[in-house]
Design a protein around this motif. Structure first.
Motif, PDB file in Angstrom:
ATOM      1  N   ARG A 138       0.838  -1.204   0.000  1.00 43.84           N
ATOM      2  CA  ARG A 138       0.000   0.000   0.000  1.00 43.84           C
ATOM      3  C   ARG A 138       0.873   1.254   0.000  1.00 43.84           C
ATOM      4  O   ARG A 138       1.792   1.380   0.804  1.00 43.84           O
TER       5      ARG A 138
ATOM      6  N   ALA B  51       0.127   4.273   0.942  1.00 42.36           N
ATOM      7  CA  ALA B  51      -0.029   5.099   2.141  1.00 42.36           C
ATOM      8  C   ALA B  51       1.003   4.740   3.199  1.00 42.36           C
ATOM      9  O   ALA B  51       1.267   5.534   4.098  1.00 42.36           O
TER      10      ALA B  51
ATOM     11  N   GLU C 123      -5.770   4.261   6.286  1.00 47.25           N
ATOM     12  CA  GLU C 123      -5.442   3.235   5.294  1.00 47.25           C
ATOM     13  C   GLU C 123      -5.604   1.836   5.885  1.00 47.25           C
ATOM     14  O   GLU C 123      -6.099   0.924   5.213  1.00 47.25           O
TER      15      GLU C 123
END
Length: 134
Positions: A55, A57, A69
Motif C-alpha cells: 500500500r 499510504a 489506510e
C-alpha cells in the motif's frame, strides 16, 4: 518482526494497568506514558504491515493516514477508536488536571487496551506464520 515484538511486549505491561493503584498520580502518569508508547508502536506496526501489503499510504509519516489506510485494508481496525486514541495521545501533553488524567486512564483500561488486544489477535490470525520473517 521487531516492531511486532515491541508492540506485544509493551501491551503485556500496559494490560496490567487495571491491577494498579489508580489513586496514585505516579501510577496514572506511568499508565498514560505506556499508552502513548503503545499507540506509537501500533501505528508504526500498521505502517509496516501496509508496506508488506504494497500500500502506498505506508510511505506516509502520518499516524492519521496510516490508521485510515489500515481501516481500508483491515476490517478489524476501528478508525473511530484509533482516531480518538490519536487525539487523546496528542492532547495528553496538555493534561495537568488529576481528574482528567484519571478519566483518560479509565478510558485506556476500558476501551484502548481491549482495542490493542483485539488488534493483536487479528494480526496473529492473519500474519502469525510470517511475522518473524517480516
Amino acid at each position: 518482526m521487531k516492531k511486532y515484538e515491541n508492540f506485544c511486549s509493551n501491551l503485556a505491561v500496559l494490560a496490567s494497568a487495571g491491577k494498579e493503584d489508580l489513586d496514585n498520580e505516579f501510577i496514572l502518569s506511568g499508565i498514560i506514558n505506556k499508552f502513548s508508547l503503545q499507540f506509537e508502536l501500533t501505528w508504526k506496526l500498521l505502517k509496516e504491515l501496509l508496506k508488506y501489503e504494497g500500500r502506498n499510504a505506508a510511505h506516509s509519516g502520518s499516524p492519521r493516514e496510516i490508521i485510515k489506510e489500515a481501516y481500508a485494508v483491515y476490517d478489524f481496525v476501528d478508525p473511530d477508536i484509533f482516531l480518538v486514541m490519536l487525539r487523546d495521545r496528542n492532547d495528553m501533553t496538555h493534561l495537568y488536571d488529576g481528574k482528567a488524567a484519571k478519566r483518560l486512564v479509565t478510558k485506556i483500561i476500558q476501551v484502548y487496551i481491549p482495542a490493542f488486544q483485539n488488534l493483536k489477535k487479528h494480526i496473529d490470525e492473519q500474519y502469525g506464520d510470517i511475522l518473524p520473517g517480516l
